[in-house]
Design a protein around this motif. Sequence first.
Motif, mmCIF file in Angstrom:
data_model
loop_
_atom_site.group_PDB
_atom_site.id
_atom_site.type_symbol
_atom_site.label_atom_id
_atom_site.label_comp_id
_atom_site.label_asym_id
_atom_site.label_seq_id
_atom_site.Cartn_x
_atom_site.Cartn_y
_atom_site.Cartn_z
ATOM 1 N N ASP A 162 0.681 49.765 60.001
ATOM 2 C CA ASP A 162 0.733 50.923 60.904
ATOM 3 C C ASP A 162 1.579 50.555 62.113
ATOM 4 O O ASP A 162 1.576 49.398 62.558
ATOM 5 C CB ASP A 162 -0.663 51.310 61.405
ATOM 6 C CG ASP A 162 -1.475 52.039 60.345
ATOM 7 O OD1 ASP A 162 -0.884 52.499 59.346
ATOM 8 O OD2 ASP A 162 -2.700 52.132 60.508
ATOM 9 N N TYR A 163 2.292 51.539 62.650
ATOM 10 C CA TYR A 163 2.988 51.363 63.923
ATOM 11 C C TYR A 163 2.591 52.502 64.860
ATOM 12 O O TYR A 163 2.788 53.677 64.537
ATOM 13 C CB TYR A 163 4.512 51.335 63.736
ATOM 14 C CG TYR A 163 5.009 49.985 63.274
ATOM 15 C CD1 TYR A 163 4.928 48.874 64.109
ATOM 16 C CD2 TYR A 163 5.531 49.816 62.001
ATOM 17 C CE1 TYR A 163 5.363 47.625 63.677
ATOM 18 C CE2 TYR A 163 5.971 48.578 61.562
ATOM 19 C CZ TYR A 163 5.882 47.487 62.409
ATOM 20 O OH TYR A 163 6.294 46.252 61.991
ATOM 21 N N GLU A 164 2.012 52.124 65.993
ATOM 22 C CA GLU A 164 1.632 53.110 66.991
ATOM 23 C C GLU A 164 2.872 53.775 67.573
ATOM 24 O O GLU A 164 3.926 53.149 67.712
ATOM 25 C CB GLU A 164 0.838 52.450 68.118
ATOM 26 C CG GLU A 164 -0.482 51.829 67.682
ATOM 27 C CD GLU A 164 -1.498 52.862 67.242
ATOM 28 O OE1 GLU A 164 -1.424 54.026 67.725
ATOM 29 O OE2 GLU A 164 -2.369 52.529 66.416
ATOM 30 N N LEU A 165 2.748 55.039 67.918
ATOM 31 C CA LEU A 165 3.816 55.767 68.592
ATOM 32 C C LEU A 165 3.520 55.856 70.080
ATOM 33 O O LEU A 165 2.372 55.722 70.500
ATOM 34 C CB LEU A 165 3.954 57.177 68.007
ATOM 35 C CG LEU A 165 4.410 57.258 66.551
ATOM 36 C CD1 LEU A 165 4.341 58.694 66.063
ATOM 37 C CD2 LEU A 165 5.816 56.710 66.394
ATOM 38 N N ALA A 166 4.546 56.081 70.863
ATOM 39 C CA ALA A 166 4.359 56.222 72.306
ATOM 40 C C ALA A 166 5.460 57.122 72.865
ATOM 41 O O ALA A 166 6.517 57.300 72.260
ATOM 42 C CB ALA A 166 4.399 54.859 72.993
ATOM 43 N N ALA A 240 8.158 54.352 67.896
ATOM 44 C CA ALA A 240 7.281 53.186 67.861
ATOM 45 C C ALA A 240 7.813 52.133 68.843
ATOM 46 O O ALA A 240 8.957 51.683 68.707
ATOM 47 C CB ALA A 240 7.231 52.602 66.456
ATOM 48 N N THR A 261 -0.780 61.582 72.351
ATOM 49 C CA THR A 261 0.341 61.000 71.618
ATOM 50 C C THR A 261 0.123 61.224 70.125
ATOM 51 O O THR A 261 -1.018 61.150 69.654
ATOM 52 C CB THR A 261 0.436 59.483 71.894
ATOM 53 O OG1 THR A 261 0.568 59.268 73.295
ATOM 54 C CG2 THR A 261 1.638 58.871 71.187
ATOM 55 N N GLU A 263 -0.251 60.615 66.136
ATOM 56 C CA GLU A 263 -0.906 59.514 65.435
ATOM 57 C C GLU A 263 0.104 58.466 64.975
ATOM 58 O O GLU A 263 1.294 58.742 64.827
ATOM 59 C CB GLU A 263 -1.667 60.056 64.218
ATOM 60 C CG GLU A 263 -2.857 60.937 64.567
ATOM 61 C CD GLU A 263 -3.604 61.392 63.335
ATOM 62 O OE1 GLU A 263 -3.157 61.056 62.205
ATOM 63 O OE2 GLU A 263 -4.634 62.078 63.484
ATOM 64 N N ALA A 264 -0.408 57.260 64.729
ATOM 65 C CA ALA A 264 0.428 56.141 64.290
ATOM 66 C C ALA A 264 1.090 56.447 62.946
ATOM 67 O O ALA A 264 0.596 57.252 62.146
ATOM 68 C CB ALA A 264 -0.420 54.878 64.188
#
Length: 297
Positions: A162-166, A240, A261, A263-264
Amino acid sequence: MMDFKQIDAFVWVAELGSFRAAAEKLNTTQPAISQRIAAMEKSMTTRLFERGARGIKLTEKGQELLSHAHRMLELRNEMLTVAKAQNAVRGTLRLGSSETLVHTWLHHLIDALHQKYPALVVELHVDTSHVLRAQLAAHQIDLAFLVGQPQSPRECHLYLCDYELAWIASPRLKLQQKPVSLTELGAYPIITYPTVSQPYQAIKALLEGAGIKTPRIYGSASLSTIVQMTLRGIGPSVIAPAVIREEILEGKLCVLDVEKTPEALGFYACWVDSPDSHTVRTVARLAQRVAKASAQT
């Protein structure tokens, strides 16, 4: 006497739905495929395909025999795997990958494949998940690293990472070091992944939910383009942070404090299972280990 070339032809004509596509897959000619099918039908004294104006389809007996053909090819591949040991993973692998992974750990995987399986040649295709999934279904690539779980029952998959978004912005927009509302962000064009992507649709829903009736969202299939537009201060972006670690450390880009934000991004290795998918499964499992190791560093 029936042989494996005939069984290969039978399986791939059934899988791809045409003699021409099966010939391309098996690196031979359409007449050769037709001859193999005809010889197999003669030796088994039964018709395997119905030919019509709309193309070909399996007969009822052909459908019944297909699972047996799959098992025979799987047993053949298992024998070859045992016989060749390390050298069983060879040939050309058409690998499709999302650009996010290119900017994170894909190079570690390519290096590991080179070291572990020197007889394997990787043909790399970088594109959006939407395009990669279509290419996979059309057998234009063998393995895809993309966002989201399979959408077809024919697809096999392994979870990768998984890669979190921002929310990201250039310091010149002066949005850092304070909480930023979605309403404030709505005054700018938002830069992110293309219109068919999960983040794009999530951003649109968030902004519309905040009362912004016609949000301006610039979608791009190129991660480099998204980063460059954000660096130039055209607007904030949603990507990401893992792909822009250097820019964040150098202060060229900032992670914003925003109430909501998307979801990842969940990445999966996906492929369409077939009797010759041993190499694909092996590479997918190695990718899973590389992704896990990358997440721990």
